[in-house]
Design a protein around this motif. Structure first.
Motif, PDB file in Angstrom:
ATOM      1  N   ASN A  17       0.826  -1.217   0.000  1.00  0.00           N
ATOM      2  CA  ASN A  17       0.000   0.000   0.000  1.00  0.00           C
ATOM      3  C   ASN A  17       0.854   1.259   0.000  1.00  0.00           C
ATOM      4  O   ASN A  17       0.523   2.260  -0.644  1.00  0.00           O
ATOM      5  CB  ASN A  17      -0.935   0.008   1.210  1.00  0.00           C
ATOM      6  N   GLN A 586      -0.969  11.127   3.473  1.00  0.00           N
ATOM      7  CA  GLN A 586      -2.232  10.784   4.130  1.00  0.00           C
ATOM      8  C   GLN A 586      -3.394  11.651   3.656  1.00  0.00           C
ATOM      9  O   GLN A 586      -4.548  11.231   3.715  1.00  0.00           O
ATOM     10  CB  GLN A 586      -2.080  10.930   5.652  1.00  0.00           C
ATOM     11  N   GLY A 591      -5.364   9.864  -3.208  1.00  0.00           N
ATOM     12  CA  GLY A 591      -5.467   8.772  -2.239  1.00  0.00           C
ATOM     13  C   GLY A 591      -6.863   8.666  -1.653  1.00  0.00           C
ATOM     14  O   GLY A 591      -7.388   7.560  -1.457  1.00  0.00           O
ATOM     15  N   ARG A 592      -7.483   9.807  -1.373  1.00  0.00           N
ATOM     16  CA  ARG A 592      -8.842   9.815  -0.825  1.00  0.00           C
ATOM     17  C   ARG A 592      -9.830   9.218  -1.831  1.00  0.00           C
ATOM     18  O   ARG A 592     -10.701   8.418  -1.469  1.00  0.00           O
ATOM     19  CB  ARG A 592      -9.246  11.236  -0.470  1.00  0.00           C
ATOM     20  N   LYS A 595      -9.365   5.477  -2.016  1.00  0.00           N
ATOM     21  CA  LYS A 595      -9.903   4.847  -0.810  1.00  0.00           C
ATOM     22  C   LYS A 595     -11.420   4.776  -0.853  1.00  0.00           C
ATOM     23  O   LYS A 595     -12.028   3.764  -0.495  1.00  0.00           O
ATOM     24  CB  LYS A 595      -9.442   5.641   0.422  1.00  0.00           C
ATOM     25  N   GLU A 596     -12.062   5.869  -1.305  1.00  0.00           N
ATOM     26  CA  GLU A 596     -13.525   5.887  -1.389  1.00  0.00           C
ATOM     27  C   GLU A 596     -14.031   4.851  -2.385  1.00  0.00           C
ATOM     28  O   GLU A 596     -15.050   4.188  -2.158  1.00  0.00           O
ATOM     29  CB  GLU A 596     -14.006   7.281  -1.788  1.00  0.00           C
ATOM     30  N   ARG A 598     -12.532   2.017  -3.199  1.00  0.00           N
ATOM     31  CA  ARG A 598     -12.340   0.692  -2.603  1.00  0.00           C
ATOM     32  C   ARG A 598     -13.427   0.397  -1.575  1.00  0.00           C
ATOM     33  O   ARG A 598     -13.978  -0.698  -1.525  1.00  0.00           O
ATOM     34  CB  ARG A 598     -10.967   0.611  -1.935  1.00  0.00           C
ATOM     35  N   GLU A 599     -13.732   1.408  -0.730  1.00  0.00           N
ATOM     36  CA  GLU A 599     -14.757   1.228   0.293  1.00  0.00           C
ATOM     37  C   GLU A 599     -16.123   1.012  -0.339  1.00  0.00           C
ATOM     38  O   GLU A 599     -16.908   0.181   0.122  1.00  0.00           O
ATOM     39  CB  GLU A 599     -14.788   2.430   1.234  1.00  0.00           C
TER      40      GLU A 599
END
Length: 611
Positions: A17, A586, A591-592, A595-596, A598-599
């Motif tokens: 990751n 971060q 990246g956000r 991540k969204e 994937r979620e």
């Protein structure tokens, strides 16, 4: 045992990751809306490129390099530097056509290479523009000080001496004032500042024309044919071998490394993608036009300057006032002096113009602190980034002298230029959809039944004559580019650090031959690979020759820099890494988004499983 396996899997996942985060790419959404005002025309962009570049190089650099480094051959040094800049300019122009977004090489490398490399380039661009602004301010202060017999310097050195070897001998508050005034101008609004820039640029060009005409009237070719045997012992010590090339080819190349500073700034045009009215057409044109004007001015001014007065007698801080004073043309002296002040104002404005916009782009992406991306609703400019960058540049102008600033500026700029050239290659060889070209499946089927080694050899040199990029050809080119950069670095280190030993010492001869052969083979591999057929308003010609030539030029000039410059550069990078690894990695917008996604995908899969 089970817990150990779980822990190992978790560690492997964390490492995966982490490296995925470093390599994540920005989506190429250049057609989206922007809060910045689209008001800049082709004339504005060309004036910005000329104004940000044509300043310190004309009024200070030409005389100082001629006096101590290259002699009359300074005009050849400017030519070498111009070629390096022109090649980089072509790469910048293609990127401007591809990605019309604020941020220059930062955005370009983010789209094509990855987030971490993009952060490094963006961080170097901040260094370039901060140092560019501070150096012009410091040069302007020194220029004015030279006209009053260095009274400002002497007084401040007496009142507030700084006894630290790597800092200026005195705090230059005048340069700080210059920077803060222009910071306010930029914060007031981009259109207002570009109007002033256009006005100052016209005055700058008129002043240069006056200096060229006046100098040509007094030019004497004998100043390019000086015999050192006729000089006094004191002059003979500083005049080198005399003639047109008194310091040899080494002096020309060393002069080119310094003259390169005179071309830094044209890439300011490429940072205005979100404020240009027609970025895909106007930005490439503005880069080409501004570079042509800049080189013509530098070449003419350095030629006239060294023909009008002997190179070894030049004044390193204010050559034109000194020369015209020596030949008795006092009126021209003051006309050129006043014009030079306006020109240096323009150059400082052009150097500072892209700085807050690079900071804005990086903050908007979340790789540096988000608060810096705030755009003022009235002026439509990144107000916090503008004020902060102005303060930073002003402090640098106070603490460092001109020579230190110029040295610190070069390395970050050259690295940015190198990444831009590499990114052009990466984008040109990217794979395309197979469905668009059905003939590719047949070639891949043929390859699968051939001998493994022969198959790889044929793929390496594209003996199947595939006309469109594939994933395999892209991987071959990526590795070829990486290896070419390594061989080029070794070649440039060999030539720059062992110039006199390359053809005498066996070790240097061996290194020279191996690197040349390696570069040639890798070039052949890249030439044989298929290039993507994309429709762009501007494309770099002769790929991969031109981008590879840019890499060679830039790396060579980087190896001409001294150890102290590398130490300062590494310290600047260390500060940037702390910011990125404690905040940027971060809070990255990319990246956000990942991540969204994937979620969201995980939630959908959970729903299906439950059902």
């Amino acid at each position: 045992m089970f817990n150990m396996r779980c822990n190992n899997k978790m560690k492997i996942k964390q490492v995966t990751n982490f490296f995925s985060a470093l390599g994540r790419k920005k989506r190429n959404d250049g057609e989206g809306s922007s809060p910045l005002a689209r008001v800049l025309t082709l004339v504005d962009l060309t004036a910005l490129g000329v104004g940000s570049t044509l300043g310190l190089g004309v009024y200070v650099l030409a005389g100082s390099v001629a006096k101590t480094v290259a002699g009359p051959a300074v005009c050849i040094s400017f030519l070498v530097a111009a070629v390096a800049s022109a090649v980089a300019g072509l790469c910048y122009a293609e990127f401007a056509a591809r990605v019309p977004k604020a941020g220059s090489a930062y955005v370009y490398s983010y789209v094509s290479v990855g987030e971490f490399v993009a952060f490094v380039i963006g961080w170097n661009l901040i260094l370039e523009y901060v140092i560019g602004t501070a150096s012009v301010a410091r040069g302007m202060s020194s220029y004015l000080d030279a006209l009053v017999d260095k009274k400002i310097k002497n007084q401040l050195t007496e009142w507030m001496p700084i006894d630290i070897s790597f800092l200026s001998p005195y705090p230059d508050f005048l340069s700080f004032i210059f920077v803060m005034v222009l910071t306010g101008l930029l914060a007031f609004g981009v259109k207002e500042s570009s109007s002033f820039n256009n006005f100052f640029t016209i005055i700058n060009l008129v002043t240069i024309c006056i200096a060229i005409v006046a100098g040509s009237i007094n030019a004497d070719v004998k100043n390019w044919q000086i015999d050192t045997n006729t000089l006094s012992p004191a002059d003979k010590e500083v005049a080198g071998a005399g003639g047109f090339i008194p310091f040899g080819v080494a002096g020309i190349m060393a002069g080119a490394a310094k003259c390169f500073y005179g071309f830094v700034g044209f890439d300011a045009v490429a940072t205005t993608g979100e404020e240009a009215k027609n970025p895909q057409r106007d930005i490439p044109l503005a880069i080409v036009i501004s570079l042509s004007i800049i080189f013509g001015a530098y070449f003419a001014i350095s030629t006239v300057l060294t023909m009008t007065w002997p190179y070894y007698l030049q004044d390193a801080e204010a050559p034109f006032p000194y020369v015209f004073d020596q030949i008795g043309w006092t009126a021209i002296k003051w006309i050129v002096t006043i014009g030079a002040i306006f020109a240096l104002c323009t150059s400082m404005l052009g150097a500072m113009f892209p700085l807050p916009r690079v900071i804005y782009a990086m903050a908007n992406d979340g790789v540096i602190y988000k608060v810096l991306s705030k755009v003022d609703s009235r002026t439509q400019t990144p107000i916090i980034a503008t004020v902060l960058s102005g303060l930073f540049s002003g402090i640098m102008a106070i603490l460092f002298d001109l020579d230190q600033l110029i040295d610190m500026m070069s390395i970050g700029t050259l690295m940015a230029y190198t990444i831009v050239a590499v990114s052009v290659l990466l984008l040109r060889y990217q794979p395309i959809e197979k469905s668009k070209y059905p003939g590719l499946e047949m070639n891949e089927k043929i390859e699968s039944i051939e001998n493994y080694m022969m198959k790889n050899l044929k793929n390496l040199f594209n003996l199947h004559n595939i006309k469109y990029p594939t994933k395999e050809s892209s991987i071959i080119v990526n590795w070829s580019i990486a290896l070419f950069s390594i061989f080029t670095a070794l070649f440039c280190a060999t030539v720059a650090n062992g110039r006199k030993l390359v053809f005498t010492e066996p070790l240097y001869i061996l290194a020279f031959i191996i690197t040349i052969i390696g570069m040639a083979v890798l070039m052949v591999i890249m030439i044989r690979q298929p290039v993507a057929d994309e429709k762009l308003s501007f494309k770099v010609p002769l790929v991969p020759y031109v981008p590879c030539l840019s890499v060679v030029f830039n790396l060579y000039l980087m190896f001409e820099l001294d150890l102290n410059t590398w130490i300062r550069f590494l310290a600047w990078l260390a500060i940037g890494f702390v910011i990125y690894f404690t905040y940027g990695i971060q809070h990255s917008e990319e990246g956000r988004c990942i991540k969204e996604k994937r979620e969201g995908k995980g939630a959908q899969e959970k729903e299906v499983t439950t059902f």
